[in-house]
Structures are given as structure tokens and as C-alpha cells.
Design a protein around this motif. Structure first.
Motif, PDB file in Angstrom:
ATOM      1  N   GLY A 230       1.254  -1.079  -0.149  1.00 23.13           N
ATOM      2  CA  GLY A 230      -0.277  -0.084   0.416  1.00 23.13           C
ATOM      3  C   GLY A 230       1.078   1.256  -0.457  1.00 23.13           C
ATOM      4  O   GLY A 230       1.825   1.378  -0.125  1.00 23.13           O
ATOM      5  N   ALA A 231      -0.006   2.160   0.402  1.00 22.70           N
ATOM      6  CA  ALA A 231       0.349   3.551   0.516  1.00 22.70           C
ATOM      7  C   ALA A 231      -0.136   4.874   1.014  1.00 22.70           C
ATOM      8  O   ALA A 231      -1.300   4.487   2.152  1.00 22.70           O
ATOM      9  CB  ALA A 231       1.029   4.101  -1.430  1.00 22.70           C
ATOM     10  N   PRO A 232       0.843   5.400   1.552  1.00 28.49           N
ATOM     11  CA  PRO A 232       0.073   6.493   2.503  1.00 28.49           C
ATOM     12  C   PRO A 232      -1.157   6.717   1.835  1.00 28.49           C
ATOM     13  O   PRO A 232      -1.395   7.256   0.183  1.00 28.49           O
ATOM     14  CB  PRO A 232       1.295   7.558   2.316  1.00 28.49           C
ATOM     15  N   ALA A 233      -2.037   7.069   2.404  1.00 28.39           N
ATOM     16  CA  ALA A 233      -3.338   6.649   2.362  1.00 28.39           C
ATOM     17  C   ALA A 233      -3.772   8.573   2.130  1.00 28.39           C
ATOM     18  O   ALA A 233      -4.653   8.449   2.938  1.00 28.39           O
ATOM     19  CB  ALA A 233      -4.444   5.470   2.685  1.00 28.39           C
ATOM     20  N   THR A 234      -4.203   9.156   1.086  1.00 30.01           N
ATOM     21  CA  THR A 234      -5.136  10.413   1.050  1.00 30.01           C
ATOM     22  C   THR A 234      -5.879  10.532   2.020  1.00 30.01           C
ATOM     23  O   THR A 234      -6.308  10.680   3.037  1.00 30.01           O
ATOM     24  CB  THR A 234      -5.203  10.916  -0.308  1.00 30.01           C
ATOM     25  N   PRO A 235      -7.246   9.789   1.319  1.00 29.34           N
ATOM     26  CA  PRO A 235      -8.294   9.694   2.542  1.00 29.34           C
ATOM     27  C   PRO A 235      -7.924   9.344   4.203  1.00 29.34           C
ATOM     28  O   PRO A 235      -9.238  10.098   4.720  1.00 29.34           O
ATOM     29  CB  PRO A 235      -9.370   8.304   2.075  1.00 29.34           C
ATOM     30  N   GLU A 236      -6.981   8.290   4.507  1.00 26.73           N
ATOM     31  CA  GLU A 236      -7.031   8.135   5.757  1.00 26.73           C
ATOM     32  C   GLU A 236      -6.592   9.358   6.274  1.00 26.73           C
ATOM     33  O   GLU A 236      -6.843   9.719   7.740  1.00 26.73           O
ATOM     34  CB  GLU A 236      -6.504   6.929   5.734  1.00 26.73           C
ATOM     35  N   ARG A 237      -5.363   9.973   6.109  1.00 25.76           N
ATOM     36  CA  ARG A 237      -4.451  10.638   5.879  1.00 25.76           C
ATOM     37  C   ARG A 237      -5.188  11.758   6.295  1.00 25.76           C
ATOM     38  O   ARG A 237      -5.455  13.367   7.421  1.00 25.76           O
ATOM     39  CB  ARG A 237      -3.427  12.129   5.411  1.00 25.76           C
ATOM     40  N   VAL A 238      -6.959  12.282   5.446  1.00 29.99           N
ATOM     41  CA  VAL A 238      -7.262  13.343   5.888  1.00 29.99           C
ATOM     42  C   VAL A 238      -8.588  13.172   6.745  1.00 29.99           C
ATOM     43  O   VAL A 238      -8.300  13.947   7.506  1.00 29.99           O
ATOM     44  CB  VAL A 238      -8.017  13.703   3.919  1.00 29.99           C
ATOM     45  N   GLU A 239      -8.951  12.074   6.793  1.00 31.17           N
ATOM     46  CA  GLU A 239     -10.148  11.790   7.806  1.00 31.17           C
ATOM     47  C   GLU A 239      -9.113  12.340   8.980  1.00 31.17           C
ATOM     48  O   GLU A 239     -10.380  12.690  10.186  1.00 31.17           O
ATOM     49  CB  GLU A 239     -10.153  10.427   7.953  1.00 31.17           C
ATOM     50  N   SER A 240      -7.212  12.003   9.101  1.00 31.53           N
ATOM     51  CA  SER A 240      -7.113  12.002  10.355  1.00 31.53           C
ATOM     52  C   SER A 240      -6.641  13.405  10.819  1.00 31.53           C
ATOM     53  O   SER A 240      -5.927  13.537  11.228  1.00 31.53           O
ATOM     54  CB  SER A 240      -5.797  11.201  10.518  1.00 31.53           C
ATOM     55  N   GLY A 241      -6.817  14.197  10.083  1.00 29.88           N
ATOM     56  CA  GLY A 241      -6.423  15.028   9.927  1.00 29.88           C
ATOM     57  C   GLY A 241      -4.711  15.868   9.476  1.00 29.88           C
ATOM     58  O   GLY A 241      -3.837  16.811  10.139  1.00 29.88           O
ATOM     59  N   LEU A 242      -3.997  15.151   8.996  1.00 28.57           N
ATOM     60  CA  LEU A 242      -2.819  14.912   9.020  1.00 28.57           C
ATOM     61  C   LEU A 242      -2.428  15.869   7.863  1.00 28.57           C
ATOM     62  O   LEU A 242      -3.256  15.822   6.928  1.00 28.57           O
ATOM     63  CB  LEU A 242      -1.453  14.266   8.961  1.00 28.57           C
ATOM     64  N   VAL A 243      -1.336  17.119   8.291  1.00 31.40           N
ATOM     65  CA  VAL A 243      -1.088  17.884   7.168  1.00 31.40           C
ATOM     66  C   VAL A 243       0.213  17.698   6.705  1.00 31.40           C
ATOM     67  O   VAL A 243       0.798  17.015   6.844  1.00 31.40           O
ATOM     68  CB  VAL A 243      -0.121  19.017   8.039  1.00 31.40           C
ATOM     69  N   SER A 244      -0.015  17.895   5.360  1.00 26.23           N
ATOM     70  CA  SER A 244       0.871  17.641   4.049  1.00 26.23           C
ATOM     71  C   SER A 244       1.698  18.831   3.421  1.00 26.23           C
ATOM     72  O   SER A 244       1.282  19.730   2.876  1.00 26.23           O
ATOM     73  CB  SER A 244       1.019  17.134   2.490  1.00 26.23           C
ATOM     74  N   VAL A 245       2.452  19.533   4.067  1.00 27.38           N
ATOM     75  CA  VAL A 245       3.499  20.673   4.523  1.00 27.38           C
ATOM     76  C   VAL A 245       3.737  20.507   3.156  1.00 27.38           C
ATOM     77  O   VAL A 245       4.001  19.554   2.473  1.00 27.38           O
ATOM     78  CB  VAL A 245       4.517  20.889   5.017  1.00 27.38           C
ATOM     79  N   GLY A 246       3.409  21.551   1.984  1.00 26.63           N
ATOM     80  CA  GLY A 246       3.938  22.084   0.485  1.00 26.63           C
ATOM     81  C   GLY A 246       2.247  21.341  -0.380  1.00 26.63           C
ATOM     82  O   GLY A 246       2.086  22.216  -0.685  1.00 26.63           O
ATOM     83  N   GLY A 247       1.274  20.846   0.246  1.00 25.86           N
ATOM     84  CA  GLY A 247       0.371  20.452  -0.124  1.00 25.86           C
ATOM     85  C   GLY A 247      -0.519  21.223   0.486  1.00 25.86           C
ATOM     86  O   GLY A 247      -1.253  21.982  -0.764  1.00 25.86           O
ATOM     87  N   ASP A 248      -0.599  21.398   1.831  1.00 25.50           N
ATOM     88  CA  ASP A 248      -1.231  21.520   2.418  1.00 25.50           C
ATOM     89  C   ASP A 248      -1.125  23.274   2.739  1.00 25.50           C
ATOM     90  O   ASP A 248      -2.023  24.400   3.653  1.00 25.50           O
ATOM     91  CB  ASP A 248      -2.494  21.293   3.726  1.00 25.50           C
ATOM     92  N   THR A 249       0.050  24.322   2.354  1.00 26.60           N
ATOM     93  CA  THR A 249      -0.106  25.647   2.903  1.00 26.60           C
ATOM     94  C   THR A 249       0.725  25.912   1.903  1.00 26.60           C
ATOM     95  O   THR A 249       1.136  24.846   0.772  1.00 26.60           O
ATOM     96  CB  THR A 249       2.009  25.004   3.527  1.00 26.60           C
ATOM     97  N   ASP A 250       1.162  27.852   1.947  1.00 31.76           N
ATOM     98  CA  ASP A 250       1.345  27.991   1.062  1.00 31.76           C
ATOM     99  C   ASP A 250       3.189  28.722   1.572  1.00 31.76           C
ATOM    100  O   ASP A 250       3.629  28.450   1.919  1.00 31.76           O
ATOM    101  CB  ASP A 250       0.541  28.476   0.024  1.00 31.76           C
ATOM    102  N   ASP A 251       3.093  29.723   0.336  1.00 28.21           N
ATOM    103  CA  ASP A 251       4.453  30.556   0.799  1.00 28.21           C
ATOM    104  C   ASP A 251       4.914  31.946   1.449  1.00 28.21           C
ATOM    105  O   ASP A 251       5.636  31.894   1.415  1.00 28.21           O
ATOM    106  CB  ASP A 251       5.879  30.608  -0.518  1.00 28.21           C
TER     107      ASP A 251
END
Ligand code: THG
Length: 367
Positions: A230-251
Motif C-alpha cells: 500500500g501507500a500513504p492513503a490520502t483518504p485516511e490522512r485527511v480523515e485523520s487531519g494529518l497535514v502535508s506541508v507543501g500541499g496544504d501550505t503556501d509560501d
């Protein structure tokens, strides 16, 4: 037909060959490496992570090693969290900010010895940054990328699998703590960690030539628990509120805006990069906050390549930085980075590529 042409600037993960043999179907680019994302059944891979155990090639979580007399000093200059009580064998989730207090990486820091640290990084070039800072400040420290690559074992049954391979001592590991050992002669460090909230471990392989062997050891050992790739699962990480720095952030995003205040220690020394800006931001207040959003509608409508504007009463109030179908909530959910004046519970509209969509802002995590 489109073919991907590898070259020497794209570092291969030591697990990539095994992943491809196991049926890898989709990948992304992260830290200038190929990041496996799916083996062809995203929903099945999601439920295996929620209910069972899943094996991930996360070699893209590259290490930046700080070694030498001033390694601890440099670590504290780079990260805005107090490391003074971090023990050997302990890991900590940290933010790396620039001088404006803008977060550009959120590594796990591992303390291997008093003069030896790894930053297990998210997607930006921390090695280059660390070298520049060390040189500018005249520090006595060696910075390199060591031959270390993580593989994750995630899900509620991960502990049984890892304990079966290395022994019951792993059951006692506290979150982000790790221990170095060998598995059939292969040097590794084992940490309780991983980019999901379903529990699990990361096995840091310390010699890339054993990637396929290590992968297959866990693949075999996990059979009684029905392990699968498997791989880091986007649905799970969004449900769990884990931030993806770079994806969920801007400069312009600071850690306060993305719920990371508890990992910021404003009392660290003044020479920690960004801390003076963060102190000022804390006093003056920050502009935005990150909330969850639940969209109306019952058909999956994930976010494409572009972030989407969020509006309320005809005015733009922020942006949707990710959106994914939640198999457990049976709705499209995502992260909204919006003006702080807009509270939890607000009804908003998202200007989606397919048209307008109504949504409601909620507290995170979703689950
Ligand atoms: N493992 C390793 N390296 C990594 C990641 C990883 N580098 C890149 C990326 N992931 C770093 N980002 C995160 C983000 C969140 C967490 C871990 C790494 C995490 N957070 C928990 C939370 O937010 O609830 C717990 C944090 C805490 O309470 O200390 O686990 O996954 N090697």
C-alpha cells in the motif's frame, strides 16, 4: 504512449523494485524521488490500512544527517521546537521555518547520539538549507544524506507483524521512539511512527542493497495477518487531519495556521531560525486557520491539480488545499485554509472545476 525516463538525479528507493514486482500501478514525485501511491485498488488498500496491515515504500522520506561537535546546536537552530530534553533514541515531530516564520518542512527528528541526528524530511531541500546555515554560522558539523530509507508497516495489525519479525520489545516502544538492531543481518532502526493514525512502525533500512530482501521478509512474515502492499492513503490522512506541508501550505503559511502550535516552543534561543517572527506573529495574531470541510453530494469528487477558492457571501475567504472521498464518512472532505474570522460551523461554497459546491466547516480531525 508516455514513458517515464529515469536519470541519475532521480534517486531510486531501495524498495522500488520490490514494489513494482508487487504490482505498483501509480506513483507521485516527492523529494525528487518516485513515491508509490497505489497498487490498483485504492479502496481495498484503504480498508487494509484501517482494518489490517499495509506495507509501504516510503523511501521518499529522505534523511538529512547532522553529525559532529555542533550537531545539536545546528538542530536547534533549524527547528522551532525545544530539543533540550530530547533523549538518545527519541524522535520528535518538528517544524522547519524560514526567517519569516513560514513553515517549509515538517520532519521527524531522530536523536541517534548526542552528536548525531537525522531529519526525516517532507518534500523540500533541507540538506541544502542546513549546509548554508551551518556555513554562515561557522558551525563544526558534517551534513550529508546517509544511506537510510524508511519502509512503513501501518495499520492495527502492524504491531503483531513487526513483533513477529524482531521480537516483543517493539510493543514497548513509545510514539516516535526507536531502536537500532539487525534483521537477519540487515542493519535497521525501528521506530513507532508512520504517516497514518492507524498505528504502526517505520523500519529505517541502513544499507540500500538489502531493500528487496527486507521488503520480502515483512511480506512473508505478514502473511498470517494478510499484509499487502500500500501507500500513504490520502483518504485516511485527511480523515485523520494529518497535514502535508507543501500541499496544504503556501509560501506564507506559518505553523499556527495549520494546527501546529503545540510543536512550537517560543522560548527556544533567539538564533533559532524563524522564532523571532513566530513570537511576533503570536502577539499580533495570525491571519488564517485550517479547518475541515464536508461537502454536500454523494459522488466522489477529489481535488485535481489545483487548489480551489472557498467563498462565503460572495467573498473569497480561503482555499481548499485537498479534497477526497471519505469511505467512512461517505462524503467528500478536505482541508480549508480560511480567514480566521470564519468560524467552525460556517456554511461556505467551493468554486470547484465542475461547478459550485456547498460545504460546512468543521473541527479536525474528522475521525
Ligand atoms: N515518517 C518519516 N518521515 C516523514 C514522515 C513520516 N517525513 C515526512 C513527513 N512524514 C513528515 N510529516 C509528518 C506529519 C505528521 C506526523 C508525522 C510526520 C505524525 N503526526 C501525529 C499527529 O499529528 O497527530 C503525531 C505527532 C505528535 O503528537 O508528536 O505522526 O511519516 N520517517
Amino acid at each position: 504512449m508516455f514513458l517515464f525516463q529515469p536519470n541519475s538525479r532521480i534517486k531510486p528507493s531501495p524498495f522500488l523494485e520490490a514494489a513494482i514486482l508487487d504490482g505498483l500501478k501509480m506513483a507521485n514525485v516527492y523529494n525528487r524521488m518516485i513515491m508509490p501511491t497505489s497498487y490498483g485498488d485504492p479502496e481495498g488498500e484503504y480498508w487494509r490500512l484501517i482494518n489490517g496491515v499495509s506495507q509501504w515504500d516510503v523511501g521518499v522520506e529522505r534523511q538529512v544527517q547532522l553529525k559532529g561537535k555542533d550537531a545539536a546546536k545546528l538542530a536547534q537552530i533549524l527547528v522551532t521546537r525545544d530539543l533540550s530534553r530530547c533523549e538518545v533514541g527519541q524522535g520528535k515531530y518538528v517544524a522547519i521555518c524560514d526567517h519569516r516564520g513560514t513553515i517549509f518542512n515538517d520532519p521527524i527528528l531522530l536523536k541517534l547520539a548526542d552528536d548525531l541526528f537525522w531529519l526525516s524530511i517532507a518534500d523540500s531541500d533541507v540538506e541544502l538549507w542546513a549546509r548554508a546555515i551551518a556555513a554562515e554560522r561557522g558551525l563544526d558539523v558534517e551534513i550529508c544524506e546517509p544511506d537510510v530509507s524508511p519502509m512503513a508497516i501501518q495499520g492495527p495489525k502492524a504491531e503483531d507483524v513487526v513483533a513477529h519479525v524482531v521480537g516483543n520489545w517493539v510493543r514497548e516502544l513509545k510514539y516516535f521512539w526507536f531502536r537500532e538492531c539487525e534483521i537477519e543481518g540487515i542493519p535497521v532502526a525501528i521506530q513507532r511512527s508512520g504517516w497514518s493514525k492507524q498505528g504502526g512502525f517505520e523500519i529505517y533500512l541502513k544499507d540500500a542493497q538489502f531493500g528487496t530482501r527486507l521488503w520480502n521478509i515483512f511480506k512473508e512474515a505478514g502473511k498470517p495477518w494478510d499484509i499487502g502492499p500500500g501507500a500513504p492513503a490520502t483518504p485516511e490522512r485527511v480523515e485523520s487531519g494529518l497535514v502535508s506541508v507543501g500541499g496544504d501550505t503556501d509560501d506564507e503559511t506559518n505553523p499556527f495556521e495549520i494546527r501546529m502550535e503545540k510543536y512550537i516552543d517560543l522560548h527556544v534561543p533567539d538564533d533559532t531560525i524563524g522564532i523571532q517572527a513566530l513570537r511576533q506573529i503570536k502577539v499580533e495574531g495570525f491571519r488564517r486557520h485550517q479547518l475541515g470541510i464536508i461537502l454536500e453530494g454523494d459522488t466522489p469528487a477529489p481535488l485535481g491539480v489545483h487548489r480551489e477558492d472557498i467563498v462565503a457571501s460572495g467573498k473569497k475567504i480561503g482555499m481548499l488545499t485537498n479534497c477526497v472521498w471519505s469511505y467512512r464518512l461517505k462524503a467528500n472532505i478536505g482541508f480549508a485554509l480560511v480567514d480566521r474570522a470564519v468560524p467552525v460551523g460556517a456554511q461556505v461554497e467551493v468554486l470547484r472545476q465542475a461547478g459550485r459546491s456547498n460545504g460546512r466547516l468543521v473541527e479536525m480531525p474528522f475521525l
